[in-house]
Design an enzyme around this catalytic site. Structure first.
Site, PDB file in Angstrom:
ATOM      1  N   THR A  12      44.964  11.046 -41.589  1.00 14.08           N
ATOM      2  CA  THR A  12      45.331   9.696 -42.043  1.00 14.08           C
ATOM      3  C   THR A  12      46.763   9.658 -42.579  1.00 14.08           C
ATOM      4  O   THR A  12      47.468   8.657 -42.431  1.00 14.08           O
ATOM      5  CB  THR A  12      44.369   9.217 -43.141  1.00 14.08           C
ATOM      6  N   ALA A  31      48.347  14.404 -31.995  1.00 17.18           N
ATOM      7  CA  ALA A  31      48.610  13.400 -30.952  1.00 17.18           C
ATOM      8  C   ALA A  31      47.772  12.139 -31.192  1.00 17.18           C
ATOM      9  O   ALA A  31      48.277  11.015 -31.098  1.00 17.18           O
ATOM     10  CB  ALA A  31      48.317  13.980 -29.570  1.00 17.18           C
ATOM     11  N   GLY A  32      46.513  12.331 -31.511  1.00 21.59           N
ATOM     12  CA  GLY A  32      45.629  11.191 -31.746  1.00 21.59           C
ATOM     13  C   GLY A  32      46.050  10.379 -32.969  1.00 21.59           C
ATOM     14  O   GLY A  32      45.995   9.145 -32.962  1.00 21.59           O
ATOM     15  N   ASP A  33      46.488  11.076 -34.021  1.00 19.27           N
ATOM     16  CA  ASP A  33      46.919  10.383 -35.251  1.00 19.27           C
ATOM     17  C   ASP A  33      48.167   9.540 -34.972  1.00 19.27           C
ATOM     18  O   ASP A  33      48.295   8.407 -35.456  1.00 19.27           O
ATOM     19  CB  ASP A  33      47.256  11.385 -36.359  1.00 19.27           C
ATOM     20  N   GLY A  36      42.900  12.293 -24.405  1.00 16.67           N
ATOM     21  CA  GLY A  36      43.924  13.276 -24.048  1.00 16.67           C
ATOM     22  C   GLY A  36      44.852  12.744 -22.974  1.00 16.67           C
ATOM     23  O   GLY A  36      45.396  11.641 -23.089  1.00 16.67           O
ATOM     24  N   TRP A  95      41.651  26.059 -45.804  1.00 18.61           N
ATOM     25  CA  TRP A  95      41.297  26.379 -47.189  1.00 18.61           C
ATOM     26  C   TRP A  95      41.356  25.030 -47.926  1.00 18.61           C
ATOM     27  O   TRP A  95      42.399  24.630 -48.435  1.00 18.61           O
ATOM     28  CB  TRP A  95      42.306  27.351 -47.790  1.00 18.61           C
TER      29      TRP A  95
END
Ligand code: ADP
Length: 309
Positions: A32, A257-259, A228, A103
């Site tokens: 985000t 890429a998607g963000d 994709g 982490w």
């Protein structure tokens, strides 16, 4: 959308990304946050972009908050945890495909929705609110209920809510929990931005059109299915459409890429463009990120896309 103000809600982490020759670069990233950052760069003075999260009170968290402010993102919605700090992840590349080591189990961001009044104030009078399945996954069930209530109130007051399911099974306790939570989120979602591979795995969708139909069936009015290198199918304003991504010559790293696609798409919608043009903008933003290492692209190249808005 009622105000040219965007609020993204979620977790940013310290990113350790390979830059070749066995070397790694330090950055801040998170789905985000990546979307908010690219939106802020491309929208410039057209809109305010705020990031709502929780970080620590340590120097690392200070550096993150300073970077947000320097990059034009409103930091009023960043709360500070006295006991916890930011999570961390390391990217390993095999060719251009990535694998992640995290982490983050005790990160400060897990507390971002613990206080309803703080969250409500941070969301404020947003015109567009963006969050993801990762935002939901990191929260406790009571904190998710707080978030859903805040979203429902913002929506009643006129905010448009965008949601990328971004399903990461290891962040959830069970498939049932994913299904139940994502289904509850659908009740307050105006724009869904799923990726087909996640949806096929989680819901057994045979093709992107099935993903599109499934979201439409539960009442989400605007749906954009990323896949994709393959065609994006979408439904908006009562019409279906499809746009093939342009070929990207030198893909360095597919991280984010998607963000970035989400950022291009939402920025174009905020600027008043029809969905078809917004998908084109999503592809362009994704292409810029594919050509750089790490989850965020070169700032200048992102800003250069502003002329298309
Ligand atoms: P995610 O990062 O969420 O897995 P996708 O892999 O579905 O997202 O990609 C999001 C967008 O990035 C696509 O819709 C397209 O615009 C672009 N994209 C991703 N991979 C490629 C590729 N190999 N060539 C060209 N565009 C791509």
């Amino acid at each position: 959308m009622r105000h040219q103000s965007v609020v993204a809600i979620g977790e940013a982490m310290l990113e350790i990304a390979p830059v070749g020759g066995g070397l790694y670069a330090r950055a801040f990233a998170g789905d985000t946050f990546n979307t908010a950052w690219h939106m802020a760069q491309v929208l410039g003075s057209r809109a305010s972009v705020s990031y709502v999260t929780r970080v620590g009170q340590d120097k690392l968290s200070d550096a993150f908050v300073q970077e947000l402010a320097a990059d034009g993102i409103d930091i009023a919605g960043v709360s500070r945890d006295p006991d916890r700090t930011m999570g961390l992840y390391l990217i390993e590349l095999d060719g251009v495909e990535r694998s992640f080591h995290y982490w983050r189990s005790a990160s400060a961001a897990k507390g971002l929705a613990d206080d309803s009044a703080v969250l409500e104030k941070a969301v404020g009078q947003a015109g567009l609110i963006h969050l993801s399945g990762i935002t939901l996954a990191i929260l406790s069930p009571p904190a998710r209920r707080v978030l859903f209530d805040v979203l429902a109130r913002a929506r009643t007051a006129g905010a448009v809510i965008a949601f990328d399911p971004n399903i990461r099974p290891r962040l959830w306790s069970s498939t049932a929990e994913i299904r139940q939570t994502v289904s509850a989120m659908m009740a307050v979602t105006d724009i869904a931005l799923p990726s087909f591979d996640d949806e096929a795995t989680q819901w057994g969708d045979a093709a992107p059109d099935r993903t599109l139909a499934r979201y439409a069936e539960v009442g989400v009015g605007e749906v954009v299915v990323k896949d994709g290198v393959r065609v994006v199918v979408f439904r908006a304003d009562g019409q279906n459409g499809a746009v093939v991504p342009p070929p990207v010559a030198h893909v360095k790293d597919t991280t984010g890429a998607g963000d970035a696609f989400n950022a291009g798409y939402l920025a174009a919608r905020l600027a008043g463009h029809p969905a078809q043009q917004a998908v084109v903008m999503g592809h362009k933003m994704a292409a810029v990120v594919l050509g750089s290492f790490g989850a965020r692209a070169d700032k200048g190249r992102v800003k250069a896309l502003a002329r298309l808005l």
